[in-house]
Design an enzyme around this catalytic site. Sequence first.
Site, PDB file in Angstrom:
ATOM      1  CG  ASP A   7      -5.320   8.301   4.677  1.00 32.63           C
ATOM      2  OD1 ASP A   7      -6.181   8.963   4.048  1.00 32.63           O
ATOM      3  OD2 ASP A   7      -5.599   7.318   5.386  1.00 32.63           O
ATOM      4  NE  ARG A  17     -10.845  -0.991   3.888  1.00 34.36           N
ATOM      5  CZ  ARG A  17     -11.382  -1.117   5.099  1.00 34.36           C
ATOM      6  NH1 ARG A  17     -12.575  -1.664   5.234  1.00 34.36           N
ATOM      7  NH2 ARG A  17     -10.742  -0.700   6.170  1.00 34.36           N
ATOM      8  CE  LYS A  61      -3.093   2.652   3.042  1.00 28.88           C
ATOM      9  NZ  LYS A  61      -3.823   2.695   4.325  1.00 28.88           N
ATOM     10  CG  ASP A  75      -9.483   7.750   6.932  1.00 25.43           C
ATOM     11  OD1 ASP A  75      -8.439   7.647   6.262  1.00 25.43           O
ATOM     12  OD2 ASP A  75      -9.490   7.952   8.168  1.00 25.43           O
ATOM     13  CG  ASP A  77      -1.849   5.337   5.154  1.00 26.24           C
ATOM     14  OD1 ASP A  77      -1.672   4.273   5.780  1.00 26.24           O
ATOM     15  OD2 ASP A  77      -2.966   5.717   4.759  1.00 26.24           O
ATOM     16  CE  LYS A 100      -6.129   9.058   8.108  1.00 19.16           C
ATOM     17  NZ  LYS A 100      -6.592   7.885   8.855  1.00 19.16           N
ATOM     18  CD  GLU A 158      -6.587   5.569   2.533  1.00 20.18           C
ATOM     19  OE1 GLU A 158      -7.546   5.895   3.254  1.00 20.18           O
ATOM     20  OE2 GLU A 158      -5.512   5.152   2.991  1.00 20.18           O
TER      21      GLU A 158
HETATM   22 ZN   LIG Z   1      -7.218   6.188   5.316  1.00 24.25          ZN
END
Ligand SMILES: [Zn+2]
Length: 449
Positions: A223, A304, A218, A300, A241, A230, A302
């Site tokens: 993010d 997956r 990933k 959020d 991230d 967030k 994102e």
């Molecule tokens: Zn996220």
Amino acid sequence: MPPSSSIPIFLIRQKEYKSWLKKQPPQWTQWAAANHFAATPASWCLLPDETGRISAVAVGVGDRIDRWALAELPGRLPEGNYRLEKEVDGDTADALMLGWLMGSYRFARYTKQKKLPTLHPPKGCNMRQVHTMSDAITQARDLINTPANDMGPQELADACRRIAEHHAAEYREIVGEALLKENYPAIFEVGKASTRLPRLIDMRWGDKRHPKVTLVGKGVCFDSGGLDIKSSSGMRLMKKDMGGAACVLALARMLMDAKVKIRLRVLIPAVENSIAGNAYRPLDVIRTRKGLNVEIGNTDAEGRIILCDALCEADSEKPALLIDCATLTGGARVAVGTEIAALFTPDDALAADMIRHGNTQDDPLWRLPLWEGYRDMLKSPIADINSAPDSTYASAITAALYLKEFVCETKAWAHIDMMAWNLKARPGRPIGGEAMAARALFSYIIDRF
Ligand SMILES: [Zn+2]
């Protein structure tokens, strides 16, 4: 031979400390006592000569020498050259040397760092492999520690390209709207709100006749949470991230350097989850590479969404082994904390082997269930699947179940949900980015192939 000017490090088993001390010069006996040194594991003491200069270092160890026994010393000892006073076996030499090098890591991109002490490689140490691993871990930590203004999808791709060039690997990047043309719509959807174009990084290496091993990481370079933005505390660490991508790259480097007999493929969807007028929204329905329509439960979640397109492509080749690494859910951190990576796989033997290698490498993995009973939490009233259920219960499991929908052909699949960050400093593991699971997976893969 280590230079004779180097300072010896004594590894002393606690139960042998008293008999050891009896044979030492009186200034050491008195100094060690004054410093309450008793050779308990993970303790250490500088020992002076008659003129007050450092003449040796005493390090307490248990019956089994811990791989981190020396890892705190690079940050604590005065500058200079050190050596082990006595030989240890080859595996211990490797572990101690790697621990020392991991403990010597400093993120030096933006500020000058002081010179650190060095350790002469212990006899029997496989320095080639230790350096390979240390360099790979250092790069992963650097990539994660680099703030998002200097580490966007493009910069992450540049780092991959350099690795590919160094190892004569095939390298390809699908950037921006080309993602739509080549049927990676979900990666495009997540990354399209950023001025820094989303992309899929694709690297292949090794003999085509060897078993296929595919790693997916990933790569969310920052993010913000997207429109489901967030909180400030939740966003603070989000330069990390892309930690899954960094760990996968570290692992790929180790495998290529070791010339493991595999056909390696690395797929990294790299995006910034940003906010703009064209950002994807909660309850949008987006098409994926597999053809499944996904209703976005929360922007959020994102990771997956970008991973499912990359996993679908990976799965289409039916690799002998498919591993994805991702800083995917807070739920995994709630379940196992930040220092253990959560492992999901439908394959019991694979889980047992990976966990065993994690334990020997002190790079721990803990298995969580792919519990089919929770699959109905991913039901959508208007699409094939919902990406993120309303409920916060079992959120690491439902994320893994979502990914499982995109892995249909591959038998040996493991999904690793990790922190990729040390919240507190431990020997060899300073605060900041961490290549979690890379040593465990490297050990597992070289053992298996
Ligand atoms: Zn996220």
